[in-house]
Write an enzyme that holds these catalytic residues in place. Sequence first.
Site, PDB file in Angstrom:
ATOM      1  N   HIS A 203       0.830  -1.199   0.000  1.00 53.86           N
ATOM      2  CA  HIS A 203       0.000   0.000   0.000  1.00 53.86           C
ATOM      3  C   HIS A 203       0.868   1.254   0.000  1.00 53.86           C
ATOM      4  O   HIS A 203       2.073   1.203   0.235  1.00 53.86           O
ATOM      5  CB  HIS A 203      -0.958   0.019   1.187  1.00 53.86           C
ATOM      6  CG  HIS A 203      -0.269   0.075   2.523  1.00 53.86           C
ATOM      7  ND1 HIS A 203       0.256  -1.038   3.141  1.00 53.86           N
ATOM      8  CD2 HIS A 203      -0.006   1.126   3.347  1.00 53.86           C
ATOM      9  CE1 HIS A 203       0.801  -0.690   4.292  1.00 53.86           C
ATOM     10  NE2 HIS A 203       0.669   0.617   4.441  1.00 53.86           N
ATOM     11  N   ASP A 205       0.872   5.066   1.736  1.00 54.56           N
ATOM     12  CA  ASP A 205       0.240   5.738   2.874  1.00 54.56           C
ATOM     13  C   ASP A 205      -0.586   6.948   2.458  1.00 54.56           C
ATOM     14  O   ASP A 205      -1.647   7.213   3.027  1.00 54.56           O
ATOM     15  CB  ASP A 205       1.301   6.147   3.898  1.00 54.56           C
ATOM     16  CG  ASP A 205       1.790   4.962   4.716  1.00 54.56           C
ATOM     17  OD1 ASP A 205       1.216   3.863   4.555  1.00 54.56           O
ATOM     18  OD2 ASP A 205       2.748   5.117   5.489  1.00 54.56           O
ATOM     19  N   HIS A 261       4.984   0.031  -0.063  1.00 50.71           N
ATOM     20  CA  HIS A 261       5.588  -0.850   0.929  1.00 50.71           C
ATOM     21  C   HIS A 261       4.580  -1.859   1.467  1.00 50.71           C
ATOM     22  O   HIS A 261       3.376  -1.768   1.220  1.00 50.71           O
ATOM     23  CB  HIS A 261       6.176  -0.035   2.088  1.00 50.71           C
ATOM     24  CG  HIS A 261       5.154   0.774   2.828  1.00 50.71           C
ATOM     25  ND1 HIS A 261       4.785   2.048   2.424  1.00 50.71           N
ATOM     26  CD2 HIS A 261       4.406   0.508   3.931  1.00 50.71           C
ATOM     27  CE1 HIS A 261       3.867   2.522   3.238  1.00 50.71           C
ATOM     28  NE2 HIS A 261       3.614   1.609   4.170  1.00 50.71           N
ATOM     29  N   ARG A 271       5.147  -8.698  17.231  1.00 47.67           N
ATOM     30  CA  ARG A 271       5.809  -7.473  16.771  1.00 47.67           C
ATOM     31  C   ARG A 271       5.002  -6.264  17.238  1.00 47.67           C
ATOM     32  O   ARG A 271       3.819  -6.138  16.927  1.00 47.67           O
ATOM     33  CB  ARG A 271       5.902  -7.494  15.247  1.00 47.67           C
ATOM     34  CG  ARG A 271       6.466  -6.251  14.556  1.00 47.67           C
ATOM     35  CD  ARG A 271       6.199  -6.420  13.069  1.00 47.67           C
ATOM     36  NE  ARG A 271       6.845  -5.463  12.192  1.00 47.67           N
ATOM     37  CZ  ARG A 271       6.316  -4.285  11.828  1.00 47.67           C
ATOM     38  NH1 ARG A 271       5.136  -3.912  12.299  1.00 47.67           N
ATOM     39  NH2 ARG A 271       6.968  -3.499  10.989  1.00 47.67           N
TER      40      ARG A 271
END
Length: 292
Positions: A203, A205, A261, A271
């Site tokens: 996607h 941002d 990214h 995470r």
Amino acid sequence: MAVQRRGNVKSPESSAIEKKIKRANAQRQAFTWRSYIPLLLLLTVLTAALTWLYLSLSDEFTETLVSRGEVLTEPRIFLVQCSEDYENHKRFPGCTPTKCGRAVTDSVVTKEEAQILKRLAERGLALGGSDGGASILDLHSGALSMGKKFVNIYRDVRGRIQKVIAETFGLDSSQMYLTKPTFFSRINSTGAKTTHDEYWHPHIDKVTYGSFDYTSLLYLTDYGVDFGGGRFVFMDSNSNRTVEPRAGRVSFFSSGSENLHRVEKVVWGTRYAITVSFTCDPDHGIADPTLP
């Protein structure tokens, strides 16, 4: 007189012939295997060469920009050409990108600060979040009871991140505004239950969030220690370039299509990170979280 049976008795001559035949067969077998060795070596070399060529030319070739084991005392900066998208965006003096790229630094946030923020993330996300492996907690939603210590640390960290972004991209930090969503994220290996859990899709941002002009991620856990998978991947036209998370590490980049990214799927462990992003448009700016 007894008759001597000689059917199974071999003469010295026949025994010698058999030995010669066995010796010749053994030599032929040894020769056959030795003759294959150069061919096997050639196939091994060709396979290695073809593998290297494939990785060199494939879009899936991955380069590690910064590994977890490195400690960066200065930002490591990778400039890329700004996308043409910016020609269609409203321009804001002192903030609109004139150069684009991505950067990573380990000198903005301490590991101790990251640990404090991680504990808060664990506490807040324990009260809610998805069962599908990816959960977020908006820091401005009011869903989290924040103490004075967190608010002070967050304001300080946010200010330092804003400063290093401005210095890296040649901006006026006073013309940058915090924008929403600003959130904790928790990702583990649990299978997705809804589309919102599918965090791994590529996607942009600026397209996804609209107000984002500069994105930053503050990692709160270590790749390869606290979790496996989950690297941040910039998807460039000729290769993928990854950042390996490290507690206290800040990765930041211009939010346009030059920085398409994704995040790798987490395969074990958990995470944690915080996304802190900025806009050039004061109409999309928000204040820091405040005490209730």
